[in-house]
Design an enzyme around this catalytic site. Structure first.
Site, mmCIF file in Angstrom:
data_model
loop_
_atom_site.group_PDB
_atom_site.id
_atom_site.type_symbol
_atom_site.label_atom_id
_atom_site.label_comp_id
_atom_site.label_asym_id
_atom_site.label_seq_id
_atom_site.Cartn_x
_atom_site.Cartn_y
_atom_site.Cartn_z
ATOM 1 N N ASP A 258 30.992 -29.763 -48.012
ATOM 2 C CA ASP A 258 30.343 -30.457 -46.910
ATOM 3 C C ASP A 258 31.065 -31.805 -46.732
ATOM 4 O OD1 ASP A 258 28.701 -31.090 -44.831
ATOM 5 O OD2 ASP A 258 26.841 -30.596 -45.859
HETATM 6 C C1 BGC Z 1 26.357 -31.372 -42.545
HETATM 7 C C2 BGC Z 1 26.849 -29.966 -42.359
HETATM 8 C C3 BGC Z 1 27.850 -29.914 -41.222
HETATM 9 C C4 BGC Z 1 28.960 -30.917 -41.475
HETATM 10 C C5 BGC Z 1 30.047 -30.892 -40.429
HETATM 11 C C6 BGC Z 1 27.453 -32.400 -42.564
HETATM 12 O O1 BGC Z 1 26.951 -33.679 -42.492
HETATM 13 O O2 BGC Z 1 25.593 -31.421 -43.738
HETATM 14 O O3 BGC Z 1 25.774 -29.109 -42.108
HETATM 15 O O4 BGC Z 1 28.346 -28.612 -41.073
HETATM 16 O O5 BGC Z 1 28.387 -32.202 -41.533
HETATM 17 O O6 BGC Z 1 29.663 -31.429 -39.239
#
Ligand code: BGC
Length: 734
Positions: A258
């Site tokens: 993530d």
């Molecule tokens: C989130 C994810 C997301 C990623 C990319 C993160 O802050 O937890 O769910 O896919 O950002 O945007």
């Protein structure tokens, strides 16, 4: 594929291999500056494997052009995005989608999302989010499918099928990424990114099934979660990313972190950037989102012997395989067809489906005196901070939505029945009395245009207008950004200023319908007692306004059922239907008895149980018929009920099957969802709904984490929600 990739990898330098593992945050690239930007430079140097959340096919085409013409090995980039519940045609938030209990519709929503996203250059989707959560304080319950592992697993599969189709190399299918692996929804106190900790038996039986279902359905990639699992952040957790995911479950795609999760492990306190980057790679993580820990440290770690060339090769290969499977080596511009972008996005056909799905997601929580559906006549006052607002309709995580194209409740009502009904509007109150809270709750361009007049003037205007009407629609609740990422709440009620508005509207003596916007189970105890009718519409997507009109005026009969329990108060949380019995259970319907498991100040009951939702019609259930009260080995048991539509409207009902394993070598939940069927019945019509129960439905992970069933007594329950069920007992021997 293998010989192609072998050949390519032979040509790659170690730095180029590490470059493939890098998923930097580019931000949105300005048109025409793909090559001259910082990112352009990195791409030319072979330091980028992919990019995400760039919107627009021209921009993506331009960046891809840099990769395949100006980098040494011309390896195409993979383009990802958070297409969580639709692209430009936005569907209900996932929690709303899950309330449809309609796998065909959910799959169709994912299919449409894939068609639109791939028409705009995206080939990799950071969805489905399948984190089970029993904590409505957690803002991200809105992004998931509620509290149940069985329902969650069905939805995980439907979404993977919808995104990936039968062949991910087609130009209108995309690679899915199941997230957030694992247990992210169990963060302590519902505070986002917080610690999780639980026994493996709970993990395997209650939290892991939806991720596994996505893997079984062939999901191409997995995103690691921010939280720790058994004391080790998921991103560095080898047991999770390799032993479980790859060795036990047979996952053979790639794992992405993530956002900056590798770097955050420094803050978690397990080492400096070099250490945590090496740990992540060794755990089985392949791609580093944003933080560039891999890019900046892995070659050094390799020199120091902290990681091996084999580990880098394995990660690099997995990324290249994904690109190959997507067809990017054959045609890097496969997903960059400018014509498709013009003709396949936000089409009338897609919007029609979105409108239908939105209406199916609404949950009728209360409908005293059958106030709904309204007659298409007279004057209706539409009051509330969410009544005349487009921006909030798509809900949280709608990166690709064009808010100007969403339909507000007021506009939808006017367009659908404006010819027959007169609508009056007033805002009635701001979202919250506290302007700073409102600012935090309306980020990302989702303004509610705060009214700067004194609250009593805003309220008086609404009451004057409401007094001129026959019926009041009070359109209020949460704003889109009161839920979603980093939007946890310790108080999960409707903001007080809106409750005051509701009270004042009720005082007019007119019938009041609460059209409730929310991204989580709220505490609605006061509302349930005092407001005659409550229609929960979640955030219905771009077509929300039309769908609200369809349901409120009876063109569509609501049929949504809750996928998460609504508690009476926040102190009951976590409250979920599939709990254990304990040694001192409180008999149902009771409140307090000394030395039993209960509270002094509130009963154990939920306000609205899992699986609950009303209709404009009524359904009655016969007793359960079973073909045999005993079964042996791999025999099947058939359980059926006759469901009758005893009301006046055609309607849909979700018939739910629950099973309780009465005695086990480990304690078992008081009931578990094991099947459901969504049916439609005309007034007066009856249908027999039957479920074949097999030993597969009885299996669970025992104390040795062995997945098997145990003989003995089982209670079979069928009903229209998890509380109101008919029940029979059977005995099943080995
Ligand atoms: C989130 C994810 C997301 C990623 C990319 C993160 O802050 O937890 O769910 O896919 O950002 O945007």
């Amino acid at each position: 594929m293998n010989s192609f990739i072998d050949g390519l990898m032979k040509k790659m330098t170690m730095d180029e291999k590490i470059g493939q593992l890098n998923l930097p945050g580019s931000g949105d690239i300005v048109t025409g500056q793909a090559s001259s930007s910082d990112i352009g430079k990195k791409i030319r140097e072979g330091k980028v494997g992919g990019l995400f959340n760039i919107k627009g096919v021209e921009k993506i085409r331009a960046v891809q052009e840099v990769a395949v013409t100006q980098s040494r090995l011309k390896i195409p980039l993979i383009f990802g995005m958070d297409v969580i519940h639709g692209y430009q045609t936005v569907f209900p938030i996932p929690l709303g989608l899950s309330a449809t209990w309609d796998m065909k519709l959910i799959e169709q929503s994912a299919r449409i999302a894939a068609v639109e996203a791939t028409a705009d250059g995206i080939c990799w989707n950071f969805s489905p989010m399948v984190d089970i959560s029993r904590d409505p304080r957690w803002g991200r319950v809105s992004e998931g499918n509620g509290e149940d592992p069985y329902l969650g697993s069905q939805i995980a599969r439907a979404m993977v099928r919808g995104y990936q189709g039968k062949d991910i190399a087609l130009n209108n299918t995309m690679m899915a990424c199941v997230k957030h692996f694992a247990l992210y929804g169990a963060s302590e106190a519902g505070r986002d990114y917080n610690t999780t900790d639980m026994s493996r038996i709970r993990m395997f039986n209650e939290y892991l099934p939806p991720y596994k279902a996505a893997v079984d359905e062939g999901v191409g990639s997995v995103m690691a979660s921010f939280n720790e699992v058994e004391g080790i952040p998921a991103t560095a957790n080898k047991w999770l990313m390799t032993d479980l995911l790859r060795t036990q479950w047979g996952f053979n795609g790639f794992v992405v972190t993530d956002y900056t999760a590798i770097n955050e492990m420094v803050t978690h306190g397990i080492g400096d950037l070099n250490t945590v980057s090496a740990l992540a790679l060794k755990a089985g993580v392949d791609m580093d989102m944003v933080g560039e820990g891999f890019l900046t440290t892995l070659s050094q770690s390799l020199k120091e012997g902290k990681i091996t060339q084999k580990q880098i090769d394995a990660a690099c290969r997995r990324i290249l395989v994904a690109k190959y499977k997507l067809g990017l080596f054959e045609d890097p511009f496969r997903y960059c067809d400018i014509n498709r972008a013009k003709t396949e996005i936000f089409t009338a056909a897609h919007r029609k489906v979105a409108r239908e799905i939105a209406a199916q997601s609404f949950v009728l929580l209360k409908n005293q005196q059958n106030i709904l559906p309204l007659k298409k006549a007279g004057t209706v006052a539409v009051i509330g901070p969410l009544a005349d607002n487009k921006e909030n309709m798509p809900g949280t995580w709608s990166v690709a939505a064009d808010f100007t194209k969403a339909t507000s409740v007021l506009t939808g009502l006017k367009e659908v029945v404006g010819g027959q009904v007169k609508f009056l509007y007033a805002k009635g109150s701001n979202l919250d009395a506290d302007s700073l809270f409102e600012e935090r709750a309306t980020m990302f361009g989702k303004s509610l245009r705060r009214d700067s007049r004194p609250a009593d003037i805003i309220l008086k205007e609404a009451i004057d207008i409401a007094s001129q009407s026959d019926v009041i629609l009070a359109v209020l609740g949460e704003s889109a950004e009161m839920n979603g990422e980093s939007s946890s709440r310790s108080d999960i009620s409707i903001p007080k200023i809106q409750q005051d508005l509701l009270k004042a509207l009720l005082k007019t003596g007119k019938p009041v319908v609460l059209v409730l916007f929310t991204g989580r189970p709220l505490t609605l105890t006061w509302e349930d007692k005092n407001v005659p009718t409550i229609l929960n519409v979640w955030f219905g997507g771009t077509e929300t306004g039309y769908a609200v009109a369809d349901v409120v005026f009876g063109d569509v009969n609501p049929s949504g059922k809750l996928s998460a329990t609504f508690p009476q108060n926040v102190g009951q949380v976590p409250l979920y239907y599939n709990h254990k019995n304990t040694g001192r259970p409180l008999p149902e319907g009771r409140w307090f008895q000394k030395f039993l498991t209960n509270y002094l100040d509130v009963s154990n009951d939920p306000l609205y149980p899992f699986g609950y939702g009303l209709s404009y019609t009524n359904f009655t259930y016969s007793d359960i018929k079973i073909n045999s009260a005993t079964a042996k080995g791999n025999q099947k048991v058939n359980a059926s009920v006759t469901v009758t539509n005893s009301g006046k409207y055609t309607g849909k009902e979700v018939v739910q099957l629950y099973i309780r394993d009465v005695v086990g070598t480990v304690t078992r939940p008081v009931k578990e969802l094991k099947g459901f069927q969504k049916i439609e019945l005309k007034p007066g019509e009856s249908r027999t709904i039957s479920f074949d129960i097999t030993t597969g439905d009885l299996k669970f992970y025992n104390n040795d984490l062995k997945y098997d069933w145990e003989p003995g007594e089982f209670q079979i329950m069928i009903g229209g929600n998890s509380r109101d069920v008919k029940s029979v007992k059977i005995n099943w021997v080995k």
